[in-house]
Design a protein around this motif. Sequence first.
Motif, PDB file in Angstrom:
ATOM      1  N   MET A  50       0.776  -1.276   0.064  1.00  9.02           N
ATOM      2  CA  MET A  50      -0.060  -0.008  -0.026  1.00  9.02           C
ATOM      3  C   MET A  50       0.881   1.122  -0.071  1.00  9.02           C
ATOM      4  O   MET A  50       1.760   1.366   0.862  1.00  9.02           O
ATOM      5  CB  MET A  50      -1.021  -0.083   1.236  1.00  9.02           C
ATOM      6  N   GLY A  54      -2.594   5.271  -0.799  1.00 11.24           N
ATOM      7  CA  GLY A  54      -3.514   4.573  -0.582  1.00 11.24           C
ATOM      8  C   GLY A  54      -3.881   3.538  -1.755  1.00 11.24           C
ATOM      9  O   GLY A  54      -4.684   2.517  -1.442  1.00 11.24           O
ATOM     10  N   THR A  56      -2.962   0.308  -3.867  1.00 11.46           N
ATOM     11  CA  THR A  56      -2.498  -1.037  -3.436  1.00 11.46           C
ATOM     12  C   THR A  56      -2.146  -1.937  -4.474  1.00 11.46           C
ATOM     13  O   THR A  56      -2.618  -1.687  -5.855  1.00 11.46           O
ATOM     14  CB  THR A  56      -3.706  -1.990  -2.852  1.00 11.46           C
ATOM     15  N   THR A  67      -6.444  -8.423   1.136  1.00  9.70           N
ATOM     16  CA  THR A  67      -6.491  -7.041   0.814  1.00  9.70           C
ATOM     17  C   THR A  67      -5.938  -6.397   2.062  1.00  9.70           C
ATOM     18  O   THR A  67      -5.605  -6.633   3.249  1.00  9.70           O
ATOM     19  CB  THR A  67      -7.934  -6.699   1.328  1.00  9.70           C
ATOM     20  N   SER A  69      -5.344  -2.537   4.195  1.00 10.86           N
ATOM     21  CA  SER A  69      -6.063  -1.627   4.456  1.00 10.86           C
ATOM     22  C   SER A  69      -5.292  -1.071   5.488  1.00 10.86           C
ATOM     23  O   SER A  69      -4.307  -1.620   6.163  1.00 10.86           O
ATOM     24  CB  SER A  69      -7.495  -2.187   4.874  1.00 10.86           C
ATOM     25  N   ARG A  70      -5.678   0.070   6.107  1.00  3.48           N
ATOM     26  CA  ARG A  70      -5.054   0.767   7.232  1.00  3.48           C
ATOM     27  C   ARG A  70      -6.014   1.712   7.960  1.00  3.48           C
ATOM     28  O   ARG A  70      -7.116   2.199   7.542  1.00  3.48           O
ATOM     29  CB  ARG A  70      -4.020   1.641   6.634  1.00  3.48           C
TER      30      ARG A  70
END
Length: 120
Positions: A50, A54, A56, A67, A69-70
């Motif tokens: 990532m 944002g 990916t 997946t 994410s943060r």
Amino acid sequence: VQLVQSGGGLVRAGGSLRLSCAVSPSRYRIRTVDWYRQAPGKQREVVASMSRFGSTNYTDSVKGRFTVSRENNKNMVYLQMNSLKPEDTAVYYCNAQVVRDFSSSVSDYWGQGTQVTVSS
């Protein structure tokens, strides 16, 4: 500064796991992250990334199943792993660029690694 991983464990094929990677202390933020894995007898490979904005990227073998994410505060990132396969068995590591609040200085850190085992 350290990256602390959690999650992982043993799951049956088709199951799901979520890995977490948190930076501490809280005045630091994760800017970019790469998730790596290393299976026994194999080289470490990057499976998901990532960017600071944002976006990916995923290696072909995990596309559609994993997946990244943060958290909005960028203290923690996740790797959600669905439809797990036995070939996903490996030690997983997060590798992140970390920046301190109100600073432009960036440093690179690794998590301690966490074992993911997928049984058939």
